[in-house]
Design a protein around this motif. Structure first.
Motif, PDB file in Angstrom:
ATOM      1  N   GLY A 266       0.786  -1.224   0.000  1.00  0.00           N
ATOM      2  CA  GLY A 266       0.000   0.000   0.000  1.00  0.00           C
ATOM      3  C   GLY A 266       0.816   1.270   0.000  1.00  0.00           C
ATOM      4  O   GLY A 266       0.276   2.349   0.269  1.00  0.00           O
ATOM      5  N   LYS A 274      -4.898   1.962  -6.453  1.00  0.00           N
ATOM      6  CA  LYS A 274      -6.363   1.888  -6.568  1.00  0.00           C
ATOM      7  C   LYS A 274      -6.771   1.065  -7.776  1.00  0.00           C
ATOM      8  O   LYS A 274      -7.740   0.297  -7.730  1.00  0.00           O
ATOM      9  CB  LYS A 274      -6.940   3.301  -6.655  1.00  0.00           C
ATOM     10  CG  LYS A 274      -6.807   4.093  -5.362  1.00  0.00           C
ATOM     11  CD  LYS A 274      -7.275   5.537  -5.531  1.00  0.00           C
ATOM     12  CE  LYS A 274      -7.099   6.343  -4.252  1.00  0.00           C
ATOM     13  NZ  LYS A 274      -7.484   7.763  -4.423  1.00  0.00           N
ATOM     14  N   GLY A 277      -6.382  -2.608  -6.948  1.00  0.00           N
ATOM     15  CA  GLY A 277      -7.128  -3.080  -5.791  1.00  0.00           C
ATOM     16  C   GLY A 277      -6.331  -3.248  -4.518  1.00  0.00           C
ATOM     17  O   GLY A 277      -6.688  -4.054  -3.653  1.00  0.00           O
ATOM     18  N   PRO A 279      -5.273  -1.461  -1.057  1.00  0.00           N
ATOM     19  CA  PRO A 279      -5.605  -0.293  -0.232  1.00  0.00           C
ATOM     20  C   PRO A 279      -4.400   0.628  -0.057  1.00  0.00           C
ATOM     21  O   PRO A 279      -3.290   0.162   0.217  1.00  0.00           O
ATOM     22  CB  PRO A 279      -6.025  -0.912   1.109  1.00  0.00           C
ATOM     23  CG  PRO A 279      -6.431  -2.318   0.775  1.00  0.00           C
ATOM     24  CD  PRO A 279      -5.554  -2.731  -0.356  1.00  0.00           C
ATOM     25  N   VAL A 280      -4.623   1.910  -0.203  1.00  0.00           N
ATOM     26  CA  VAL A 280      -3.537   2.884  -0.124  1.00  0.00           C
ATOM     27  C   VAL A 280      -3.229   3.211   1.341  1.00  0.00           C
ATOM     28  O   VAL A 280      -4.090   3.695   2.068  1.00  0.00           O
ATOM     29  CB  VAL A 280      -3.899   4.183  -0.881  1.00  0.00           C
ATOM     30  CG1 VAL A 280      -2.772   5.198  -0.746  1.00  0.00           C
ATOM     31  CG2 VAL A 280      -4.196   3.891  -2.347  1.00  0.00           C
ATOM     32  N   ARG A 281      -1.997   2.910   1.742  1.00  0.00           N
ATOM     33  CA  ARG A 281      -1.552   3.295   3.078  1.00  0.00           C
ATOM     34  C   ARG A 281      -0.832   4.639   3.031  1.00  0.00           C
ATOM     35  O   ARG A 281      -0.982   5.465   3.924  1.00  0.00           O
ATOM     36  CB  ARG A 281      -0.638   2.222   3.674  1.00  0.00           C
ATOM     37  CG  ARG A 281      -0.190   2.512   5.101  1.00  0.00           C
ATOM     38  CD  ARG A 281       0.488   1.307   5.712  1.00  0.00           C
ATOM     39  NE  ARG A 281      -0.417   0.175   5.803  1.00  0.00           N
ATOM     40  CZ  ARG A 281      -1.270  -0.044   6.802  1.00  0.00           C
ATOM     41  NH1 ARG A 281      -1.331   0.823   7.811  1.00  0.00           N
ATOM     42  NH2 ARG A 281      -2.055  -1.089   6.802  1.00  0.00           N
TER      43      ARG A 281
END
Length: 545
Positions: A266, A274, A277, A279-281
């Motif tokens: 992420g 994105k 798929g 999740p962006v940390r």
């Protein structure tokens, strides 16, 4: 299944083995070293010329390939990377090259304090056990053996003489006061055996109770608490496991592996994460960007004089080659990826060497393939500091899927005159008196390529990587910087990257020695930073395999 130690190092390659040795020296530090490949037991790893057998072997090599590149005739280029203890130092061509002092001074000028040539030279010397002895530029007693070649062939001597005839000065030590000139390479070998970081750094440390080496362990992602790295998740034998780090997680997975792991965790360009798929940390746009590599144009000249091609294609001579190595550790099986080095300028108005030659007394269609059936030598030339930039990006949320590698060779037009000039210098050397009478013809790319446009086309058709990918997690302060000058990932606590990916710009030469230097310097920084944290009272981990 979980365990907890002080330091978790991901990747037992050129950098990871150095870190494992230096960090585990203090018995109070517990260290786990994770490697996706297996042990370095294949006998071809330890024979210098064994890279002809180990490259493209999926047991030892990740066998990466670039995406089709329109700038090199739509071809996909092979990118071997070590997947074994020692990493690419177990597969590479053994050449010991540091680069130019200006490379490191440039890193410092970009805002990376402590990375000038004056700051990094002590770390080159610290690693080194130089066969020629110590001096202002070289060290002895370090874990890395550096030696002169144990093979000479007349065609190489003629090549050196021809280079001098066109004005390239002789230089017996391109890692010394000046890089410019022609001379024989040195190699990371000792008494006819490869000297990888697994052999030099990891092997003597494995007896320590506070170091555990875990092989066939492919890391999927970093484990976080908020924006603090606390461990990694990996797969071994089909089972998912976690090892937690009380002090730091250190990525040493190389210019492809480190950005891949960050992105799967992420950390990277938010639009990419994105799209696949993940999740962006942390939106860190530079992760995987700024990719640089050395592209070589391999000129092959057919000769009247016999070369190694004739030796390896003759059954009796081939048997003698094996006997030489078995009895005395000499002969063609001690061959590094090249015999003769040239660092010179693509044209007179360039301020410092911008091209490098690798001359071999044999020829093949590409590295790792069988020798041609005729007498020939190879004069390979690469641009030292390319302007073209590529990128590495994951394709999906599956951490086991290979990322897409977009090399974008020759995409920047500033590279074109350098590549064209390099081919012209190679031809001038071939036309010099010491070589001209021994050459029958230019086999590759061929005399039909003459104009600048034709030579650029030849470069697009006949070039290959020289296997120096770097710069995908660059050090610096600009918007694409991923790590700071202490190699800490920006915006994340207790996470560093230590490998070729942190280079802000590619060095002027082969990358193995610089990566070892980076790891030596990083180890000192990690140890220094670790003094401010409480020493763990946990029991040391047991030694493992």
């Amino acid at each position: 299944m979980e365990q907890e130690v002080d330091y978790v190092i991901v990747g037992a390659g050129s950098a990871g083995c150095v870190l494992a040795n230096r960090l585990s020296f203090d018995p109070r530090n517990s260290v786990v070293l994770l490697e996706a490949g297996g042990p370095d037991t294949n006998p071809w790893i330890h024979v210098p010329v064994g890279y002809f057998k180990t490259m493209h072997n999926p047991e030892l090599d990740w066998c990466y390939r670039t995406e089709p590149d329109p700038n090199v005739a739509g071809r996909r280029i092979d990118w071997p990377r070590g997947k074994v203890l020692g990493g690419s130092s177990s597969l590479n061509g053994l050449l010991y090259v540091r680069g130019q002092r200006q490379d490191y001074d440039r890193w410092a000028e970009l805002g990376n304090r402590g990375w000038s040539y004056a700051h990094v030279l002590p770390y080159f010397k610290k690693s080194e056990d130089q066969e020629r002895g110590a001096d202002a530029y070289h060290g002895v007693g370090g874990p890395l053996k550096v030696s002169d070649l144990r093979l000479r062939r007349p065609i190489a001597d003629h090549f050196i003489a021809a280079a001098q005839e066109i004005g390239i000065p002789a230089n017996a030590d391109y890692n010394g006061a000046s890089q410019e000139g022609v001379g024989y390479y040195q190699q990371t070998a000792y008494k006819g055996l490869r000297w990888s970081t697994a052999k030099g750094f990891l092997k003597p440390a494995r007896m320590r109770a506070n170091l555990q080496v875990v092989t066939r362990a492919q890391v999927c992602r970093i484990v976080f608490e908020g924006r603090t790295a606390v461990g990694v998740e990996y797969i071994q034998g089909g089972e998912r496991k976690i090892v937690r780090a009380r002090a730091e997680v250190i990525l040493a997975s190389g210019a492809i592996g480190s950005p891949q792991i960050l992105q799967h965790s992420g950390i990277g360009p938010a639009p990419l994460l994105k799209r696949v798929g993940v999740p962006v940390r942390l939106d860190l746009p530079g992760v995987g960007r700024n990719l640089q590599d050395h592209l070589q144009v391999r000129l092959v000249f057919r000769t009247r004089e016999r070369t190694l091609n004739d030796e390896v294609n003759n059954p009796l001579r081939k048997a003698w080659i094996g006997m030489q190595y078995a009895l005395w550790r000499t002969g063609p099986l001690t061959l590094a990826a090249s015999q003769v080095a040239i660092f010179t300028r693509s044209r007179p108005d360039v301020d410092r060497p911008d091209i490098q030659f690798h001359m071999q007394p044999l020829s093949a269609d590409k590295p790792g393939e069988g020798a041609h059936r005729f007498s020939a030598f190879t004069s390979s030339v690469c641009q030292l500091r390319p302007f073209s930039r590529g990128h590495v990006e994951i394709r999906s949320a599956d951490p086991l899927q290979y990322p897409a590698i977009h090399a974008n060779y020759l995409s920047d037009e500033r590279d074109h005159p350098v590549v064209i000039g390099g081919i012209r210098v190679a031809r001038r050397i071939a036309a010099a008196p010491s070589l001209a009478s021994r050459i029958v013809s230019e086999f590759t790319p061929g005399a039909q390529y003459q104009s600048d446009a034709e030579l650029l086309e030849a470069a697009r058709q006949y070039s290959q990587s020289i296997y120096h990918p770097a710069c995908t997690c660059k050090m610096g302060n600009d918007p694409l910087a991923v790590v700071d000058e202490r190699l800490r990932v920006r915006g994340i606590a207790r996470l560093r990257v230590v490998d070729a990916s942190i280079m802000p710009e590619l060095v002027s030469g082969n990358t193995n020695a610089p990566v070892i230097m980076i790891a030596e310097k990083a180890a000192d920084m990690i140890i220094e930073d670790g003094r401010s944290r409480p020493v763990s009272a946990a029991e040391p981990v047991a030694a493992g395999v």
